[in-house]
Design a protein around this motif. Structure first.
Motif, PDB file in Angstrom:
ATOM      1  N   PHE A 155      -2.772   3.027  -7.514  1.00 52.00           N
ATOM      2  CA  PHE A 155      -1.826   4.049  -7.054  1.00 52.00           C
ATOM      3  C   PHE A 155      -1.393   3.757  -5.620  1.00 52.00           C
ATOM      4  N   GLY A 164       0.834   0.645  -5.391  1.00 55.70           N
ATOM      5  CA  GLY A 164       2.196   0.968  -5.783  1.00 55.70           C
ATOM      6  C   GLY A 164       2.959   1.710  -4.702  1.00 55.70           C
ATOM      7  N   LEU A 165       2.292   2.650  -4.038  1.00 60.78           N
ATOM      8  CA  LEU A 165       2.945   3.398  -2.963  1.00 60.78           C
ATOM      9  C   LEU A 165       3.346   2.471  -1.820  1.00 60.78           C
ATOM     10  N   CYS A 220       6.334   0.251  -2.976  1.00 59.65           N
ATOM     11  CA  CYS A 220       7.577   1.016  -3.081  1.00 59.65           C
ATOM     12  C   CYS A 220       8.133   1.360  -1.701  1.00 59.65           C
ATOM     13  N   ASN A 222       3.039  -0.678 -10.658  1.00 59.29           N
ATOM     14  CA  ASN A 222       1.673  -0.282 -10.305  1.00 59.29           C
ATOM     15  C   ASN A 222       1.539   1.236 -10.217  1.00 59.29           C
ATOM     16  N   PHE A 223       2.549   1.892  -9.662  1.00 59.61           N
ATOM     17  CA  PHE A 223       2.488   3.345  -9.499  1.00 59.61           C
ATOM     18  C   PHE A 223       2.411   4.045 -10.858  1.00 59.61           C
ATOM     19  N   SER A 249      -0.915   3.304 -12.733  1.00 61.29           N
ATOM     20  CA  SER A 249      -2.131   3.957 -12.234  1.00 61.29           C
ATOM     21  C   SER A 249      -2.427   5.259 -12.984  1.00 61.29           C
TER      22      SER A 249
END
Length: 796
Positions: free
Chosen positions: A182, A185-186, A189, A380-381, A384
């Motif tokens: 998570f 991904g953040l 992004c 990925n976000f 998760s």
């Protein structure tokens, strides 16, 4: 013909005038327009006003699949994408199961990771050939986190020192992996949205190569426990690789023979068939899916012969069928995972964009680096929430996808369908799969990474500094953990950049005869220095780290000690002022009548040897008298050559000082009408700036210094300060300094740094070296002519 000749002469003269414009003259002709930048809302309105609707353009930018899928060439690409997707899906199945164990998680989570994030990338990615999903290097980084924060010893059942609560351990590690993904991904992004895709440029190719090669060794060592069939605890602190190897060697007596034999057979079969795939790839429609074949055969043998019960060979275990509902990652774990997640985000993106650009150059299309960062981050976000772990592009699967005829991400969609079918029904068929086979799959697929050891020999021949980066990165990653190794590697790579700018190549340029080209006189025999001009060039930008080195190199290239010459000039000026002061005091003494006999015109010097000399220490032209003695008044008729000095004028001979090196006494003979006139004359004399010639100092062998700034990218405050000092020092020794090749951004930075003043103007800036040379040749030729005319008039 005559008109044509006149036209050519006018064009030549016009071109010559244009070619010798200084920056100040250029700004008068073409002033720099500094239009204010448009505001955010003005930019939005401008985009809305263009022909294509902004919402549609924005939607296509966010979802690149909408840009290429409607125009998909079905006849040309579909067959290749179907074969490629089938091949990748077959390879993705064993790799997903194997790499999940590498991340310290149950194998089924590797299948989840091979489905959800891959489909998201299909929607948002811009590369047509890379295959994203599980990757060994990222998995070993995740495994180091899960095994360090949820070690086996924390889940030992009470009352028994050997049995583990595997269910609780797996649950804890899955939560860690989901929270880590998570955050990854953040980060990706956010960096993509703020156009921070260039961050990967700090990871050079030698750095990535050395890092992935060392990571491959970490991966191999982590799989040795599954190959030999014993349990060891995984460490993640610095020097953990050495501790793990020591533990493995001490645990060799506990090797499970059945597991070792299974591993050897699997490794041999995989190596042989993959070698055949590479050698005869042009003759096969698609590579032999040896990984899938090994999984099916080994699972059947394990199930039929009950390898776990009879020989203690560890198997995969339960693989649940179907899909899990989305779960929000555990936010309480974020504080422990921030540092690890950023490192994984950067490494994952670096590998992905490197492969993406490699295939883009090969097949002639463009990859948007920022959009790739967003696509990877969204993959990925979203993943998760379905308990996937972080992904990246896989080298082996990307090569399979490209070599089997893949043309677009439709191949990734096809591979997702295969994983979808396996998750729905076929996953439980692999419950009896030996873990040793999956370990063999992991090790064999690292063969391509281990080939990067060949980069050592290439870099040795090409660039020793890049070789040093490779070796330091490899060693740091090998000895330290993965995160610390990456940090050390980046810092060392940046240090080499700073170091290389500090050892810049400084050169003196000369003109190639008959051209407007200037080259280093030390390397080009044809390049000749121009008389009276010194051209200095630096191969790198001048900034705070090398500004002082730049100034020192410039002074060395001049061929004499500038600082010493300036010091001599200052001492001579001080001596001049001291002597002038003494002269004024002596004049006042004469005025007060302290010296007698000068008002009597009958006294003359009958034995005076007079020689006109120039006393260069003071800048005055004086008469030097060596006075033997004074006699009494002699009649005018006996000495008609002596003209009586009319009263009240008087001659004051004032002894000023001794110049030891020339060996005579300097005496100033002045005819003074009154003290006021004498003081005024001295004031006018001292107001003129003394020259090196008037001070008896040797002048430099050049009158102009040209600093070539064509290779300068920016200037900082330290650079501007050093430049001011250079202009000041050379002005002291009567050398004019000129800057050439300054870009518009450099000039703006010089203006903001208050570089220009009354003594440093834009008239000293030229576009090129040749422009400055053309200007100086005209300027100093005119001065020479004028000086000659003045000398002729003086002699007449």
């Amino acid at each position: 013909m005559k008109e044509k000749t006149e036209l050519q002469e006018w064009q030549d003269s016009h071109r010559a005038k244009l070619s010798t414009l200084s920056e100040a003259e250029l700004e008068k002709i073409a002033p720099n327009s500094q239009n204010s930048e448009l505001s955010f809302w003005s930019q939005v309105r401008r985009k809305v006003s263009i022909g294509q609707p902004a919402p549609k353009s924005l939607l296509q930018k966010m979802f690149p699949v909408l840009r290429w899928l409607p125009h998909y060439p079905t006849r040309e690409w579909l067959v290749g994408d179907l074969i490629s997707g089938l091949s990748v899906g077959i390879v993705q199945l064993p790799q997903g199961l194997a790499y999940s164990m590498l991340a310290g998680l149950p194998p089924v989570f590797g299948l989840y990771t091979s489905f959800y994030p891959v489909f998201v990338y299909f929607l948002f990615g811009t590369s047509r050939h890379i295959s994203v999903g599980t990757f060994a290097v990222i998995c070993v980084m995740i495994g180091s986190v899960t095994e360090s924060l949820a070690p086996n010893q924390d889940f030992i059942l009470p009352g028994n020192g050997t049995l583990l609560d595997t269910a609780a351990r797996n649950k804890a590690r899955v939560e860690l992996a989901s929270a880590l993904t998570f955050l990854v991904g953040l980060f990706q992004c956010f960096l993509g949205l703020v156009k921070f895709g260039f961050v990967v440029t700090y990871l050079s190719d030698p750095l990535v190569s050395g890092y992935t090669t060392a990571s491959a060794i970490h991966v191999t060592v982590s799989q040795l426990k599954n190959i030999f069939g014993f349990q060891i605890s995984q460490k993640t602190q610095p020097l953990s690789l050495i501790y793990t190897l020591r533990t493995i060697f001490t645990s060799l007596p506990e090797t499970n023979i059945g597991t070792l034999i299974t591993s050897i057979i699997s490794l041999a079969a995989l190596f042989v068939v993959k070698f055949m795939n590479e050698k005869f790839c042009s003759k096969f429609l698609m590579p032999i899916p040896i990984e899938l074949i090994m999984l099916i055969i080994s699972t059947g043998i394990s199930y039929g012969l009950s390898l776990q019960e009879k020989f203690g060979i560890e198997i995969v275990g339960e693989i649940p069928v179907g899909f899990r509902l989305p779960v929000v990652p555990e936010t309480s774990l974020f504080g422990k995972l921030v540092g690890h997640s950023f490192a994984i985000a950067v490494v994952g993106y670096a590998i992905t964009i490197s492969l993406g650009k490699l295939f883009a150059v090969k097949h002639g299309y463009k990859v948007d680096s920022n959009q790739e960062l967003v696509a990877l981050g969204l993959s990925n976000f979203v993943g998760s929430f379905f308990q996937c772990f972080a992904i990246s592009s896989s080298v082996s699967r990307s090569l399979v996808q490209e070599s089997t005829g893949g043309n677009s991400q439709v191949a990734s969609a096809v591979s997702c369908c295969i994983i979808f079918i396996i998750l729905l029904r076929a996953g439980e068929l692999f419950q009896d799969l030996p873990r040793a086979v999956l370990a063999a799959v992991v090790v064999v697929n690292l063969k391509g990474i281990f080939k990067q050891f060949g980069d050592i020999f290439v870099l040795w021949r090409c660039n020793r500094t890049d070789l040093l980066i490779w070796l330091v990165t490899f060693t740091a990653t090998l000895l330290l953990n993965m995160d610390m190794g990456l940090i050390v590697s980046i810092m060392f790579a940046l240090f080499t950049v700073i170091f290389r700018t500090q050892i810049s190549h400084y050169s003196t340029l000369g003109q190639i005869p008959g051209t407007d080209i200037y080259r280093d006189v030390a390397k080009y025999k044809q390049a000749k220095e121009l008389a009276g001009v010194k051209i200095f060039h630096s191969s790198t930008t001048v900034y705070f780290a090398n500004a002082e080195l730049y100034a020192e190199a410039l002074k060395r290239k001049c061929g004499f000690d500038i600082d010493k010459l300036i010091e001599k000039k200052k001492k001579a000026i001080k001596r001049q002022k001291r002597m002038q002061k003494k002269a004024r005091m002596q004049a006042k003494d004469v005025e007060a009548g302290q010296m007698t006999g000068y008002d009597n015109s009958g006294f003359v010097d009958t034995e005076t040897e007079t020689s006109s000399r120039t006393m260069t220490q003071t800048g005055w032209t004086i008469q030097v008298f060596i006075c033997r003695h004074l006699l009494c008044y002699l009649p005018e008729k006996e000495h008609p050559e002596i003209t009586p000095v009319p009263n009240p004028q008087y001659t004051a001979g004032i002894l000023l000082g001794m110049q030891e090196e020339r060996g005579f006494a300097a005496v100033i003979s002045e005819t003074v009408t009154c003290p006021e006139t004498q003081a005024k004359a001295m004031q006018e004399t001292t107001s003129e700036e003394p020259t090196l010639d008037s001070l008896g100092l040797e002048k430099p062998n050049f009158h102009s210094l040209i600093l070539d700034f064509a290779s300068i990218n920016f200037v900082d405050t330290v650079c501007i300060k050093v430049l001011k000092n250079i202009f000041r020092d050379f002005r002291e020794i009567e050398v004019n300094v000129y800057l050439v090749g300054c870009h518009a951004s450099i000039i703006n930075q010089l203006e903001r740094g208050n570089f220009f003043s009354k003594t440093i103007t834009k008239d000293q800036l030229f576009v090129s070296v040749h422009d400055a040379i053309t200007y100086l040749s005209k300027e100093y030729n005119q001065k020479i002519v004028q000086d000659t005319m003045v000398l002729s008039d003086t002699r007449l």
